[in-house]
Design an enzyme around this catalytic site. Structure first.
Site, mmCIF file in Angstrom:
data_model
loop_
_atom_site.group_PDB
_atom_site.id
_atom_site.type_symbol
_atom_site.label_atom_id
_atom_site.label_comp_id
_atom_site.label_asym_id
_atom_site.label_seq_id
_atom_site.Cartn_x
_atom_site.Cartn_y
_atom_site.Cartn_z
ATOM 1 N N PRO A 151 47.486 10.962 44.351
ATOM 2 C CA PRO A 151 46.664 11.899 43.576
ATOM 3 C C PRO A 151 47.323 13.273 43.496
ATOM 4 C CG PRO A 151 45.367 10.814 45.306
ATOM 5 C CD PRO A 151 46.799 10.471 45.558
ATOM 6 N N ASP A 152 47.057 14.002 42.403
ATOM 7 C CA ASP A 152 47.610 15.362 42.318
ATOM 8 C C ASP A 152 46.745 16.313 43.146
ATOM 9 O OD1 ASP A 152 45.401 15.945 40.777
ATOM 10 O OD2 ASP A 152 46.492 16.339 38.926
ATOM 11 N N PHE A 153 46.934 17.599 42.988
ATOM 12 C CA PHE A 153 46.213 18.571 43.812
ATOM 13 C C PHE A 153 44.979 19.143 43.116
ATOM 14 C CE2 PHE A 153 50.637 18.494 45.019
ATOM 15 C CZ PHE A 153 50.552 18.334 46.396
ATOM 16 N N ARG A 154 45.133 19.523 41.847
ATOM 17 C CA ARG A 154 44.117 20.359 41.217
ATOM 18 C C ARG A 154 43.290 19.693 40.129
ATOM 19 N NH1 ARG A 154 48.456 23.206 42.611
ATOM 20 N NH2 ARG A 154 48.102 24.880 44.119
ATOM 21 N N ASP B 156 57.854 13.477 47.148
ATOM 22 C CA ASP B 156 57.839 12.022 47.348
ATOM 23 C C ASP B 156 59.211 11.358 47.198
ATOM 24 O OD1 ASP B 156 58.168 11.837 44.516
ATOM 25 O OD2 ASP B 156 56.000 11.931 44.247
ATOM 26 N N ASN C 117 57.672 17.983 43.648
ATOM 27 C CA ASN C 117 57.150 16.855 44.412
ATOM 28 C C ASN C 117 58.006 16.568 45.641
ATOM 29 O OD1 ASN C 117 55.365 16.767 42.351
ATOM 30 N ND2 ASN C 117 56.235 14.966 41.352
ATOM 31 N N HIS D 81 60.129 22.080 46.821
ATOM 32 C CA HIS D 81 59.194 22.146 47.947
ATOM 33 C C HIS D 81 59.620 21.219 49.087
ATOM 34 C CE1 HIS D 81 55.842 23.767 45.067
ATOM 35 N NE2 HIS D 81 56.790 24.633 45.305
HETATM 36 P P1 OAD Z 1 48.642 20.203 40.257
HETATM 37 O O1 OAD Z 1 47.690 19.227 40.865
HETATM 38 O O2 OAD Z 1 48.361 21.640 40.400
HETATM 39 O O3 OAD Z 1 48.789 19.904 38.708
HETATM 40 C C1 OAD Z 1 49.017 18.617 38.212
HETATM 41 C C2 OAD Z 1 48.962 18.681 36.697
HETATM 42 O O4 OAD Z 1 49.313 17.416 36.183
HETATM 43 C C3 OAD Z 1 47.590 19.042 36.138
HETATM 44 O O5 OAD Z 1 47.745 19.926 35.051
HETATM 45 C C4 OAD Z 1 47.039 17.686 35.677
HETATM 46 O O6 OAD Z 1 46.169 17.797 34.551
HETATM 47 C C5 OAD Z 1 48.299 16.974 35.287
HETATM 48 N N1 OAD Z 1 48.273 15.507 35.426
HETATM 49 C C6 OAD Z 1 47.778 14.763 36.448
HETATM 50 N N2 OAD Z 1 48.043 13.454 36.262
HETATM 51 C C7 OAD Z 1 48.735 13.378 35.091
HETATM 52 C C8 OAD Z 1 49.304 12.302 34.345
HETATM 53 N N3 OAD Z 1 49.285 11.047 34.769
HETATM 54 N N4 OAD Z 1 49.926 12.608 33.179
HETATM 55 C C9 OAD Z 1 49.977 13.892 32.731
HETATM 56 N N5 OAD Z 1 49.464 14.939 33.389
HETATM 57 C C10 OAD Z 1 48.855 14.683 34.565
HETATM 58 O O7 OAD Z 1 50.099 19.830 40.836
HETATM 59 P P2 OAD Z 1 51.425 20.735 40.823
HETATM 60 O O8 OAD Z 1 51.480 21.570 39.613
HETATM 61 O O9 OAD Z 1 52.552 19.827 41.114
HETATM 62 O O10 OAD Z 1 52.588 22.745 46.794
HETATM 63 O O11 OAD Z 1 51.155 21.660 42.081
HETATM 64 C C11 OAD Z 1 52.120 22.578 42.493
HETATM 65 C C12 OAD Z 1 52.094 22.743 43.992
HETATM 66 O O12 OAD Z 1 50.770 23.034 44.443
HETATM 67 C C13 OAD Z 1 52.434 21.490 44.771
HETATM 68 O O13 OAD Z 1 53.842 21.277 44.886
HETATM 69 C C14 OAD Z 1 51.820 21.730 46.107
HETATM 70 C C15 OAD Z 1 50.480 22.227 45.620
HETATM 71 O O14 OAD Z 1 49.742 22.946 46.505
HETATM 72 C C16 OAD Z 1 52.440 22.959 48.123
HETATM 73 O O15 OAD Z 1 51.661 22.352 48.782
HETATM 74 C C17 OAD Z 1 53.335 24.015 48.701
#
Ligand code: OAD
Length: 272
Positions: A38-41, A114, A112, A131
């Site tokens: 899962p992503d973060f936000r 991973d 990422n 990161h």
């Molecule tokens: P976020 O979770 O902030 O953003 C992910 C983005 O990808 C969002 O805009 C979602 O809408 C989009 N998304 C999710 N799944 C998708 C899919 N299958 N296809 C297209 N878009 C999709 O993640 P990051 O931007 O990577 O750092 O977050 C940046 C940093 O914040 C991470 O590296 C981590 C986190 O806290 C640390 O922990 C230091």
């Protein structure tokens, strides 16, 4: 005569007629959601919406070095779910490998940890893990190395691994960059790759975390920037030469591959 706003076809033409040969890519958690992390936000599905039971002062504290230094338990409570383990790269990762194979990938910045870019076949010298990555770990306090097998055990059990050095007692931390820690020193130097780009591709990131969030702003005026993401991110879309493809990264790269005539090659590379 106002210049025509670029669309996917004009980007494809640029690649096909050799005007885009130095593609710089910035990726985030959204390119790995298809692999099961899962992503973060993202609302409801993202990690930060699921942390209430852990009683954190704010969600990002789980990855803050100051918080981790006295309370590492929440990090290890979620570590198993985010550990790359035996995950398979997505077709988006394979698309990055295909760009490299075609000598079009100038440089990849990934947020990422991973390691799926490398698993997919992107050469390590073309990537900066901004990161860090989850392939090794050290005591956060005395920096002593901690063995992989013990780390795997701790992650599997959801327990905090502690330093093996006499009287240290520090928690072990994967070699990933936490909030409050510096990015790899290479980051500064590698920003020049963005200045050299003749096309930038931003995928699967909310662009909420600096300094990576600032990379797309370094692209020279007049150079196209493509966003492939579920939602708008940063200032992508604000420049006349930007192209936004909303939807999943996997769908987006498949559309590009279709338009470029690379689809079969992409699927074969991904299946291998
Ligand atoms: P976020 O979770 O902030 O953003 C992910 C983005 O990808 C969002 O805009 C979602 O809408 C989009 N998304 C999710 N799944 C998708 C899919 N299958 N296809 C297209 N878009 C999709 O993640 P990051 O931007 O990577 O750092 O977050 C940046 C940093 O914040 C991470 O590296 C981590 C986190 O806290 C640390 O922990 C230091």
């Amino acid at each position: 005569n106002t210049p025509k706003k670029p669309d996917i076809q004009s980007i494809v033409d640029r690649i096909k007629n050799g005007k885009a040969t130095r593609i710089v890519v910035l990726t985030g958690a959204g390119i790995s959601t298809g692999a099961g992390i899962p992503d973060f936000r993202s609302p409801t599905t993202g990690l930060y919406d699921k942390l209430a039971p852990l009683g954190l002062p704010y969600p990002e504290a789980i990855f803050h070095i100051n918080y981790f230094s006295h309370t590492p338990e929440p990090f290890y409570a979620i570590a198993r779910a985010r550990h790359p383990g035996n995950l398979k790269p997505t077709v988006t990762h394979a698309f990055l490998a295909l760009l490299a194979k075609k000598n079009l990938l100038h440089f990849l910045f990934t947020q990422n940890i991973d390691g799926l870019e490398q698993d997919a076949g992107v050469p390590a010298d073309k990537v900066l893990w901004t990161h860090g990555n989850w392939k090794s770990q050290h005591c956060y306090k005395c920096k002593a190395h901690y063995p992989d097998d013990l780390m795997r055990k701790a992650i599997g059990a959801g327990e905090v691994p502690y330093c093996l050095q006499d009287e240290c007692g520090g928690a072990v931390k994967p070699d990933v960059v936490f909030f409050g820690q510096s990015l790899p020193i290479e980051f500064e130097k590698r920003q020049k790759e963005v200045l050299e780009a003749d096309l930038m591709l931003v995928m699967g990131t909310s662009l909420k975390v600096a300094p990576c969030s600032r990379l797309p702003c370094l692209v020279r005026e007049g150079v196209p920037r493509i966003l492939i993401n579920n939602e708008k991110a940063g200032d992508l879309g604000n420049r006349g030469e930007d192209v936004c493809m909303f939807g999943t990264c996997d769908d987006g790269v498949r559309r590009l591959a279709d338009a470029l005539g690379w689809r079969e090659e992409l699927e074969t590379l991904w299946a291998d």
